[in-house]
Design a protein around this motif. Structure first.
Motif, PDB file in Angstrom:
ATOM      1  N   VAL A  96     -17.297   7.283   0.935  1.00  0.00           N
ATOM      2  CA  VAL A  96     -16.670   6.066   0.424  1.00  0.00           C
ATOM      3  C   VAL A  96     -15.503   6.426  -0.495  1.00  0.00           C
ATOM      4  N   ALA A  97     -15.698   7.431  -1.362  1.00  0.00           N
ATOM      5  CA  ALA A  97     -14.614   7.866  -2.251  1.00  0.00           C
ATOM      6  C   ALA A  97     -13.429   8.378  -1.435  1.00  0.00           C
ATOM      7  N   PHE A  98     -13.715   9.158  -0.398  1.00  0.00           N
ATOM      8  CA  PHE A  98     -12.646   9.661   0.472  1.00  0.00           C
ATOM      9  C   PHE A  98     -11.915   8.503   1.134  1.00  0.00           C
ATOM     10  N   LEU A  99     -12.659   7.587   1.700  1.00  0.00           N
ATOM     11  CA  LEU A  99     -12.060   6.478   2.435  1.00  0.00           C
ATOM     12  C   LEU A  99     -11.180   5.628   1.523  1.00  0.00           C
ATOM     13  N   GLN A 100     -11.644   5.343   0.319  1.00  0.00           N
ATOM     14  CA  GLN A 100     -10.861   4.542  -0.619  1.00  0.00           C
ATOM     15  C   GLN A 100      -9.496   5.177  -0.885  1.00  0.00           C
ATOM     16  N   LEU A 101      -9.505   6.440  -1.282  1.00  0.00           N
ATOM     17  CA  LEU A 101      -8.254   7.095  -1.655  1.00  0.00           C
ATOM     18  C   LEU A 101      -7.396   7.404  -0.429  1.00  0.00           C
ATOM     19  N   PHE A 102      -8.027   7.738   0.684  1.00  0.00           N
ATOM     20  CA  PHE A 102      -7.276   8.006   1.906  1.00  0.00           C
ATOM     21  C   PHE A 102      -6.488   6.773   2.337  1.00  0.00           C
ATOM     22  N   LEU A 103      -7.099   5.616   2.285  1.00  0.00           N
ATOM     23  CA  LEU A 103      -6.416   4.390   2.700  1.00  0.00           C
ATOM     24  C   LEU A 103      -5.217   4.093   1.810  1.00  0.00           C
ATOM     25  N   VAL A 104      -5.330   4.378   0.529  1.00  0.00           N
ATOM     26  CA  VAL A 104      -4.196   4.177  -0.375  1.00  0.00           C
ATOM     27  C   VAL A 104      -3.041   5.078   0.034  1.00  0.00           C
ATOM     28  N   PHE A 105      -3.328   6.364   0.213  1.00  0.00           N
ATOM     29  CA  PHE A 105      -2.261   7.301   0.552  1.00  0.00           C
ATOM     30  C   PHE A 105      -1.750   7.098   1.971  1.00  0.00           C
ATOM     31  N   ARG A 106      -2.603   6.672   2.857  1.00  0.00           N
ATOM     32  CA  ARG A 106      -2.157   6.415   4.230  1.00  0.00           C
ATOM     33  C   ARG A 106      -1.195   5.243   4.261  1.00  0.00           C
ATOM     34  N   SER A 107      -1.370   4.303   3.354  1.00  0.00           N
ATOM     35  CA  SER A 107      -0.477   3.144   3.325  1.00  0.00           C
ATOM     36  C   SER A 107       0.927   3.513   2.856  1.00  0.00           C
ATOM     37  N   VAL A 108       1.078   4.672   2.196  1.00  0.00           N
ATOM     38  CA  VAL A 108       2.405   5.128   1.752  1.00  0.00           C
ATOM     39  C   VAL A 108       2.780   6.453   2.417  1.00  0.00           C
ATOM     40  N   LYS A 109       2.177   6.744   3.536  1.00  0.00           N
ATOM     41  CA  LYS A 109       2.402   8.030   4.205  1.00  0.00           C
ATOM     42  C   LYS A 109       3.875   8.284   4.508  1.00  0.00           C
ATOM     43  N   GLU A 110       4.608   7.257   4.833  1.00  0.00           N
ATOM     44  CA  GLU A 110       6.006   7.411   5.211  1.00  0.00           C
ATOM     45  C   GLU A 110       6.924   7.617   4.004  1.00  0.00           C
ATOM     46  N   VAL A 111       6.380   7.592   2.795  1.00  0.00           N
ATOM     47  CA  VAL A 111       7.173   7.775   1.577  1.00  0.00           C
ATOM     48  C   VAL A 111       6.562   8.919   0.763  1.00  0.00           C
ATOM     49  N   PRO A 112       6.694  10.150   1.235  1.00  0.00           N
ATOM     50  CA  PRO A 112       6.028  11.274   0.568  1.00  0.00           C
ATOM     51  C   PRO A 112       6.507  11.543  -0.855  1.00  0.00           C
ATOM     52  N   ASP A 113       7.665  11.016  -1.233  1.00  0.00           N
ATOM     53  CA  ASP A 113       8.145  11.234  -2.593  1.00  0.00           C
ATOM     54  C   ASP A 113       7.242  10.594  -3.641  1.00  0.00           C
ATOM     55  N   VAL A 114       6.423   9.632  -3.249  1.00  0.00           N
ATOM     56  CA  VAL A 114       5.536   8.992  -4.223  1.00  0.00           C
ATOM     57  C   VAL A 114       4.178   9.680  -4.351  1.00  0.00           C
ATOM     58  N   VAL A 141      -9.905  -3.759  -1.100  1.00  0.00           N
ATOM     59  CA  VAL A 141      -8.510  -3.771  -1.551  1.00  0.00           C
ATOM     60  C   VAL A 141      -7.709  -2.676  -0.849  1.00  0.00           C
ATOM     61  N   THR A 142      -8.299  -1.496  -0.705  1.00  0.00           N
ATOM     62  CA  THR A 142      -7.570  -0.410  -0.046  1.00  0.00           C
ATOM     63  C   THR A 142      -7.398  -0.679   1.450  1.00  0.00           C
ATOM     64  N   LEU A 143      -8.359  -1.335   2.060  1.00  0.00           N
ATOM     65  CA  LEU A 143      -8.178  -1.758   3.456  1.00  0.00           C
ATOM     66  C   LEU A 143      -7.020  -2.751   3.574  1.00  0.00           C
ATOM     67  N   PHE A 144      -6.923  -3.634   2.602  1.00  0.00           N
ATOM     68  CA  PHE A 144      -5.800  -4.576   2.572  1.00  0.00           C
ATOM     69  C   PHE A 144      -4.488  -3.824   2.412  1.00  0.00           C
ATOM     70  N   MET A 145      -4.445  -2.843   1.503  1.00  0.00           N
ATOM     71  CA  MET A 145      -3.234  -2.052   1.308  1.00  0.00           C
ATOM     72  C   MET A 145      -2.819  -1.377   2.606  1.00  0.00           C
ATOM     73  N   MET A 146      -3.805  -0.837   3.298  1.00  0.00           N
ATOM     74  CA  MET A 146      -3.515  -0.165   4.567  1.00  0.00           C
ATOM     75  C   MET A 146      -2.978  -1.153   5.592  1.00  0.00           C
ATOM     76  N   SER A 147      -3.495  -2.367   5.589  1.00  0.00           N
ATOM     77  CA  SER A 147      -3.046  -3.364   6.551  1.00  0.00           C
ATOM     78  C   SER A 147      -1.596  -3.761   6.298  1.00  0.00           C
ATOM     79  N   LEU A 148      -1.122  -3.644   5.075  1.00  0.00           N
ATOM     80  CA  LEU A 148       0.266  -3.966   4.773  1.00  0.00           C
ATOM     81  C   LEU A 148       1.226  -3.015   5.475  1.00  0.00           C
ATOM     82  N   TYR A 149       0.768  -1.801   5.732  1.00  0.00           N
ATOM     83  CA  TYR A 149       1.585  -0.836   6.439  1.00  0.00           C
ATOM     84  C   TYR A 149       1.945  -1.345   7.826  1.00  0.00           C
ATOM     85  N   TYR A 150       0.994  -2.043   8.439  1.00  0.00           N
ATOM     86  CA  TYR A 150       1.208  -2.546   9.793  1.00  0.00           C
ATOM     87  C   TYR A 150       1.768  -3.941   9.778  1.00  0.00           C
TER      88      TYR A 150
END
Length: 150
Positions: A96-114, A141-150
């Motif tokens: 669960v800890a992995f999934l939470q943080l992974f989804l946050v970073f996956r949502s900004v994957k295209e902006v590695p400077d952050v 919330v992190t699932l929602f963040m990830m959905s914003l990517y799409y």
């Protein structure tokens, strides 16, 4: 107390360092290493967060118990899958800890400077305390963040 300070300091330095390497190399895999390190530490934690003992109690209950049936279907499915596989609760908490943080970073994957700033803010701003406390809420919330990517 000193042990916690040392462990969290090392986690911060290594995680932000890996995020910086990911930023420079433009390789998301280094961020995943940092997330795995974070997840391993938070999988083995004990009694961190107000809700931890309630999640632990629910994990140890039969699948038709009140504690389990009142959970959201996705979270309940993850929990029941880990239980059905006979996995220890530390692996469930780590996942669960992995999934939470992974989804946050996956949502900004295209902006590695952050990456380093996001990791630094996450760790130094003690955002991880909220993540460790509200497992289901933060996951949604992190699932929602990830959905914003799409």
């Amino acid at each position: 107390m000193v042990e916690s300070f040392v462990i969290y300091t090392i986690l911060i330095v290594v995680s932000v360092g890996l995020a910086e390497v990911a930023r420079r190399s433009r390789q998301f895999g280094f961020v995943v290493y940092a997330i795995v390190l974070y997840a391993m530490l938070f999988g083995v934690r004990y009694d961190v967060g107000v809700d931890y003992l309630q999640y632990l109690f629910a994990y140890q209950q039969p699948e038709d118990s009140m504690e389990v049936t009142r959970m959201e279907i996705g979270f309940r499915s993850i929990m029941l899958t880990f239980k059905a596989m006979g996995l220890h609760f530390t692996l469930f908490f780590a996942f669960v800890a992995f999934l939470q943080l992974f989804l946050v970073f996956r949502s900004v994957k295209e902006v590695p400077d952050v990456y380093p700033f996001l990791m630094g803010t996450f760790m130094l701003g003690c955002v991880w305390l909220s993540y460790a406390n509200g497992l289901r809420q933060i996951l949604s919330v992190t699932l929602f963040m990830m959905s914003l990517y799409y």
